[in-house]
Scaffold this active site. Structure first.
Site, PDB file in Angstrom:
ATOM      1  N   GLU A 104      34.040  34.309  37.952  1.00 58.99           N
ATOM      2  CA  GLU A 104      34.563  35.501  38.619  1.00 58.99           C
ATOM      3  C   GLU A 104      33.516  36.062  39.564  1.00 58.99           C
ATOM      4  OE1 GLU A 104      37.474  38.407  37.786  1.00 58.99           O
ATOM      5  OE2 GLU A 104      36.905  38.292  35.677  1.00 58.99           O
ATOM      6  N   ASP A 105      33.958  36.634  40.650  1.00 57.80           N
ATOM      7  CA  ASP A 105      33.051  37.312  41.576  1.00 57.80           C
ATOM      8  C   ASP A 105      32.503  38.582  40.935  1.00 57.80           C
ATOM      9  OD1 ASP A 105      35.656  38.251  41.528  1.00 57.80           O
ATOM     10  OD2 ASP A 105      35.721  38.791  43.645  1.00 57.80           O
ATOM     11  N   ASP A 108      34.938  44.073  36.387  1.00 61.40           N
ATOM     12  CA  ASP A 108      35.013  45.532  36.504  1.00 61.40           C
ATOM     13  C   ASP A 108      35.512  46.059  35.148  1.00 61.40           C
ATOM     14  OD1 ASP A 108      36.110  48.148  37.202  1.00 61.40           O
ATOM     15  OD2 ASP A 108      36.017  47.580  39.286  1.00 61.40           O
ATOM     16  N   PHE A 157      31.982  50.589  44.594  1.00 59.86           N
ATOM     17  CA  PHE A 157      32.805  49.577  45.245  1.00 59.86           C
ATOM     18  C   PHE A 157      31.943  48.742  46.189  1.00 59.86           C
ATOM     19  CE2 PHE A 157      35.857  47.950  48.377  1.00 59.86           C
ATOM     20  CZ  PHE A 157      36.699  47.267  47.513  1.00 59.86           C
ATOM     21  N   ASP A 164      36.284  41.742  49.105  1.00 63.57           N
ATOM     22  CA  ASP A 164      36.935  42.327  50.280  1.00 63.57           C
ATOM     23  C   ASP A 164      37.238  43.807  50.113  1.00 63.57           C
ATOM     24  OD1 ASP A 164      38.968  41.766  48.206  1.00 63.57           O
ATOM     25  OD2 ASP A 164      40.346  42.565  49.709  1.00 63.57           O
TER      26      ASP A 164
HETATM   27  P1  XMP Z   1      38.881  43.862  36.509  1.00 65.31           P
HETATM   28  O1  XMP Z   1      39.049  45.345  36.438  1.00 65.31           O
HETATM   29  O2  XMP Z   1      40.104  43.123  36.098  1.00 65.31           O
HETATM   30  O3  XMP Z   1      38.690  43.613  38.052  1.00 65.31           O
HETATM   31  O4  XMP Z   1      37.634  43.384  35.811  1.00 65.31           O
HETATM   32  C1  XMP Z   1      38.290  42.423  38.534  1.00 65.31           C
HETATM   33  C2  XMP Z   1      38.796  42.210  39.936  1.00 65.31           C
HETATM   34  O5  XMP Z   1      38.885  43.443  40.676  1.00 65.31           O
HETATM   35  C3  XMP Z   1      38.342  43.302  41.960  1.00 65.31           C
HETATM   36  N1  XMP Z   1      37.179  44.209  42.085  1.00 65.31           N
HETATM   37  C4  XMP Z   1      36.517  44.456  43.207  1.00 65.31           C
HETATM   38  N2  XMP Z   1      36.704  43.976  44.437  1.00 65.31           N
HETATM   39  N3  XMP Z   1      34.866  45.265  45.191  1.00 65.31           N
HETATM   40  C5  XMP Z   1      35.854  44.385  45.426  1.00 65.31           C
HETATM   41  O6  XMP Z   1      35.993  43.930  46.559  1.00 65.31           O
HETATM   42  C6  XMP Z   1      34.631  45.810  43.983  1.00 65.31           C
HETATM   43  O7  XMP Z   1      33.699  46.613  43.819  1.00 65.31           O
HETATM   44  C7  XMP Z   1      35.505  45.375  42.931  1.00 65.31           C
HETATM   45  N4  XMP Z   1      35.573  45.684  41.606  1.00 65.31           N
HETATM   46  C8  XMP Z   1      36.614  44.948  41.128  1.00 65.31           C
HETATM   47  C9  XMP Z   1      37.956  41.843  42.080  1.00 65.31           C
HETATM   48  O8  XMP Z   1      39.006  41.158  42.688  1.00 65.31           O
HETATM   49  C10 XMP Z   1      37.802  41.356  40.661  1.00 65.31           C
HETATM   50  O9  XMP Z   1      38.070  39.992  40.473  1.00 65.31           O
HETATM   51 MG    MG Z   2      39.947  42.421  46.415  1.00 64.54          MG
END
Ligand code: XMP
Ligand code: MG
Length: 181
Positions: A104-105, A108, A157, A164
């Site tokens: 995962e990138d 969150d 963020f 993105d």
């Molecule tokens: P969860 O809450 O499921 O979220 O852990 C994971 C996905 O949410 C997106 N995400 C972000 N995308 N900047 C972004 O561009 C952020 O700071 C951010 N935080 C969460 C992302 O797609 C991730 O896989």
């Molecule tokens: Mg996104």
């Protein structure tokens, strides 16, 4: 301040440099190489955000790798999670007796990671680990252990290196965070 970038209606400031990212990816790969040894590894990458991280990471891995992509979405274009996950593209593969690394990138709330973990577990994987470049501990709400973390960051963020804001900014080489006005 220099190097401020604007995406749509928001400004972002430099946060993690290209070199810091490179070092972190190498460090993660080293740990993953020693965890799995020479055994074949199935990478499951969560599109779209993790495509760059996954591409860089797998080129540092030494075992035979198969690479799969799933498309999930939770943000639907904004700067905060919606709390629901949609599986848009699944993998048609039986993972029985396979080693799997979910990439995962960013983790969150952890909803996406947990969703993917369950998805792969239900496909029969014998061993599932999770690697993420970025992790927001303050936002994390799951019990699931995150095995490999590049950077733990505050609840801000961020964009760039695959991430993105309304689909823009993925091709920026470094990571930027939302500028406080
Ligand atoms: P969860 O809450 O499921 O979220 O852990 C994971 C996905 O949410 C997106 N995400 C972000 N995308 N900047 C972004 O561009 C952020 O700071 C951010 N935080 C969460 C992302 O797609 C991730 O896989
Ligand atoms: Mg996104």
């Amino acid at each position: 301040m220099e190097n401020i970038i604007t995406l749509h209606d928001l400004s972002f400031e430099p946060y993690i440099s290209e070199n810091q990212i490179k070092d972190a990816v190498k460090e993660l790969a080293k740990k993953i190489n020693s965890e799995f040894g020479g055994e074949e590894l199935h990478i499951v990458s969560a599109l779209t955000g993790s495509f760059i991280f996954t591409a860089d990471l797998v080129r540092e891995l030494e075992m035979p790798c198969q690479i799969h992509f799933v498309k999930v979405s939770s943000y639907h274009g904004g700067t905060s999670s919606t709390g629901t996950i949609r599986l848009e593209t699944d993998i048609q593969l039986d993972f029985s007796n396979k080693n799997v690394l979910i990439t995962e990138d960013i983790v969150d709330t952890g909803l996406t990671a947990s969703f993917l973990f369950e998805l792969i577990k239900n496909k029969g994987a014998k061993n599932i680990k999770l690697a993420t470049l970025l992790y927001k501990p303050e936002a994390y709400k799951q019990a699931l252990n995150i095995d490999f973390v590049g950077f733990s960051i505050p609840n801000e963020f961020v964009v760039g290196y695959g991430l993105d804001y309304k689909e823009i900014g993925r091709n920026i080489n470094a990571i930027y965070k939302l500028k406080q006005s």
